[in-house]
Each structure stands twice: as C-alpha cells, then as structure tokens.
Write a protein that holds these residues in place. Structure first.
Motif, mmCIF file in Angstrom:
data_model
loop_
_atom_site.group_PDB
_atom_site.id
_atom_site.type_symbol
_atom_site.label_atom_id
_atom_site.label_comp_id
_atom_site.label_asym_id
_atom_site.label_seq_id
_atom_site.Cartn_x
_atom_site.Cartn_y
_atom_site.Cartn_z
ATOM 1 N N SER A 141 82.074 -27.759 142.913
ATOM 2 C CA SER A 141 80.939 -27.743 143.830
ATOM 3 C C SER A 141 79.845 -26.839 143.267
ATOM 4 O O SER A 141 80.078 -26.039 142.358
ATOM 5 C CB SER A 141 81.362 -27.215 145.212
ATOM 6 O OG SER A 141 82.357 -28.020 145.793
ATOM 7 N N GLU A 142 78.655 -26.960 143.825
ATOM 8 C CA GLU A 142 77.511 -26.138 143.444
ATOM 9 C C GLU A 142 77.881 -24.646 143.449
ATOM 10 O O GLU A 142 78.469 -24.133 144.397
ATOM 11 C CB GLU A 142 76.355 -26.371 144.420
ATOM 12 C CG GLU A 142 75.130 -25.525 144.179
ATOM 13 C CD GLU A 142 74.262 -26.010 143.037
ATOM 14 O OE1 GLU A 142 73.433 -25.223 142.539
ATOM 15 O OE2 GLU A 142 74.398 -27.186 142.639
ATOM 16 N N GLY A 143 77.568 -23.980 142.357
ATOM 17 C CA GLY A 143 77.797 -22.537 142.255
ATOM 18 C C GLY A 143 79.167 -22.133 141.763
ATOM 19 O O GLY A 143 79.383 -20.931 141.480
ATOM 20 N N ASP A 144 80.100 -23.075 141.642
ATOM 21 C CA ASP A 144 81.420 -22.733 141.098
ATOM 22 C C ASP A 144 81.280 -22.222 139.675
ATOM 23 O O ASP A 144 80.368 -22.623 138.935
ATOM 24 C CB ASP A 144 82.340 -23.949 141.114
ATOM 25 C CG ASP A 144 82.861 -24.287 142.502
ATOM 26 O OD1 ASP A 144 82.654 -23.477 143.424
ATOM 27 O OD2 ASP A 144 83.456 -25.370 142.662
ATOM 28 N N LYS A 145 82.211 -21.365 139.285
ATOM 29 C CA LYS A 145 82.203 -20.820 137.936
ATOM 30 C C LYS A 145 83.439 -21.303 137.177
ATOM 31 O O LYS A 145 84.567 -21.175 137.660
ATOM 32 C CB LYS A 145 82.152 -19.294 137.973
ATOM 33 C CG LYS A 145 80.786 -18.768 138.430
ATOM 34 C CD LYS A 145 80.730 -17.262 138.435
ATOM 35 C CE LYS A 145 79.297 -16.769 138.667
ATOM 36 N NZ LYS A 145 78.621 -17.394 139.807
#
Length: 294
Positions: free
Chosen positions: A157-161
C-alpha cells in the motif's frame, strides 16, 4: 558506469520518434509493425531486440547499496537487483520467468541473500518468476500492490517500506496503466523504479487492465514528477536501448507528459495499439505469482 555487453544498432530517426509517441509497453508487436512500415527491411525491432544488451550494471549513488540492472530481450523488460553490501540482504524487482537461472546465478555469485521478489504491477507481456523463485530459495517472499488482484505474501500500500538491510524503498501508488501499478522510491530519493507508469520518453498504455489515462497523468505528475530533478528513473521496459533517465529530463522532454491532461488523454485514447502478444497467458499466470500451469 553502465556496462553494456552488446550495443544496439542505431534505429531510424522516424522509427524512434514513432516508438516514443506510440510506445507499446506490453510487447513488441506494435513496435515491429511501425518499424516495418517506416523503414522496410532495415533496422527492424526484431534486429533491435536480437542485438540488445543482456546485462547492464550501474553504480548506485547511495553508499552501501549494490545495484544491478538486467534485461530480458523478448519482452524488453528490465529486472532490478538491489542489496545491502554489509548484510547482503537483497530484493529483486520485476523478475522474468525466462531469465530465472541467470538471475539466481548472479545472486549466488555475489553472495546475496534474496529476501523479497516484488513486481511493480501485474504484467501482461511476460510471466513473473517470483513464484518459481520462492520454490528455489528458502524463505523468499513475494510482494505486489493490494490493488493488483494478484496473490502474494505481501500486499503493498501507499507509504509501505520495502526493507533490505539498512536500505529501503518507499511504495508510491501510481495507477493508470493498471489499478495496481506502483513506483518504488529509494530512501534518499535518488532512484525511482517506475514500472510501466513512466517510461523513458513514454508511458504505459491505458486501453486494457483497468487502464485510465486521467489517472495515469495524475499519478506521474503527483507521485513521480514531484521527486528531485536528479532522481534517476528506472522503468520496467525500454524498446530503444535506453537504460535510465531522470525526473528532470522526463518532466521537460517526455513527449506525452509535457502536454495538458486533456491533450494527454486524447493521445492515449487514439493510439489504437494491438493486443499484447502474451496477455492471455501472462495475466492469468501473474495473478497467481507466475505459477499458473507450472
């Protein structure tokens, strides 16, 4: 520096322009058709692919980061290998089934521990090797966007690292080519792996697999063009022998994306590209991590 084993023959200028404006990110059928039409019997895309480099490596800007750029000739796909030089933990981006032995041999030679195989989206022009890699490397996990509709150990998802050793890539959702397209950006924003959302002087097509020209335009301008000018752009494909670009270059010179949104939508809606050659095989396989029928 980029190490190129086999150099590509120069391509006719008119062909190059046509390929940039009508870039087909799902196989070479369109490119081959245009090449034959514009320059019969000369410098065809078949010749271009036959003489393409099979391996390319560049030194990463980031200290302690090992980076390799690899090429699969049939689908003109780039696979990227990144690793922490201290811990030897590594990830691979967009691996291709046909080159699994080459990739695993390189990983072994470099003494790396591959922990994640990640795809930028559900590809339509080739089958991913991530599922088969998991069968050959103990503990390896797969990853893809949660919006891709595909199965994987990790749904992004958006922002996962995406972490490997002390390094990580941040996930930016960049839909438009498909719903599940993602761009992976290095921690220092020196590198962006853009999949099919942004190509070198081009972009992914938007006429199938949930494609949306308006969404793609917004994705590129909001999530990629906001990166620093000198951020290196590494796409999932290139058909003209180009290996890397920068955000600043694409913001200034990309022939589609310098247009207004309305002009971009008109261009994308009038491409009239043929169906990707392997879409009926690749998509079902990639929805199950490349293991359909294997």
């Amino acid at each position: 520096m980029c190490s190129v084993l086999t150099r590509i023959r120069p391509i006719h200028r008119a062909v190059a322009l046509s390929l940039r404006l009508g870039a087909n990110t799902e196989g070479s059928s369109y490119a081959a058709t245009q090449s034959r039409r514009l320059s019969p019997g000369k410098n065809s895309v078949v010749d271009l692919q036959r003489n393409a480099r099979f391996y390319c490596s560049r030194m990463a800007k980031t200290e302690g980061l090992l980076f390799r750029q690899l090429f699969e000739v049939e689908s003109s796909t780039y696979t990227y290998l990144l690793a922490d030089t201290n811990t030897r933990e590594a990830i691979i981006i967009d691996p291709v089934l046909e080159t699994i032995d080459r990739d695993l041999s390189l990983i072994e030679e470099l003494g790396l521990k591959l922990i994640l195989a990640v795809n930028t989206h559900c590809h339509a022009d080739h089958i991913t090797s991530s599922g088969l890699m998991k069968k050959r490397i103990t503990g390896l996990k797969s990853a893809i966007s949660k919006f891709s509709g595909a199965s994987a150990d990790i749904l992004l998802s958006e922002g996962d690292k995406i972490r490997f050793g002390k390094h990580y890539l941040t996930v930016r959702e960049t839909p438009g080519h498909t719903d599940g397209c993602t761009t992976f950006v290095s921690a220092d924003e020196s590198m962006a792996f853009t999949g099919d959302a942004l190509l070198i002087r081009g972009c992914g097509r938007t006429d199938f697999q949930q494609g949306c020209a308006k969404c793609l335009y917004d994705s590129v301008h909001d999530k990629i063009f906001t990166l620093p000018d000198d951020c290196l752009v590494y796409p999932a494909h290139d058909y003209l022998g180009q290996t890397v670009s920068t955000v600043g270059e694409e913001r200034k010179y990309n022939p589609r994306l310098i247009k207004s949104k309305d002009e971009f939508v008109e261009i994308m809606n009038s491409l009239n590209l043929p169906k990707p050659d392997k879409i009926d095989i690749s998509v079902p396989a990639n929805l199950v991590c490349g293991l359909h029928g294997l």
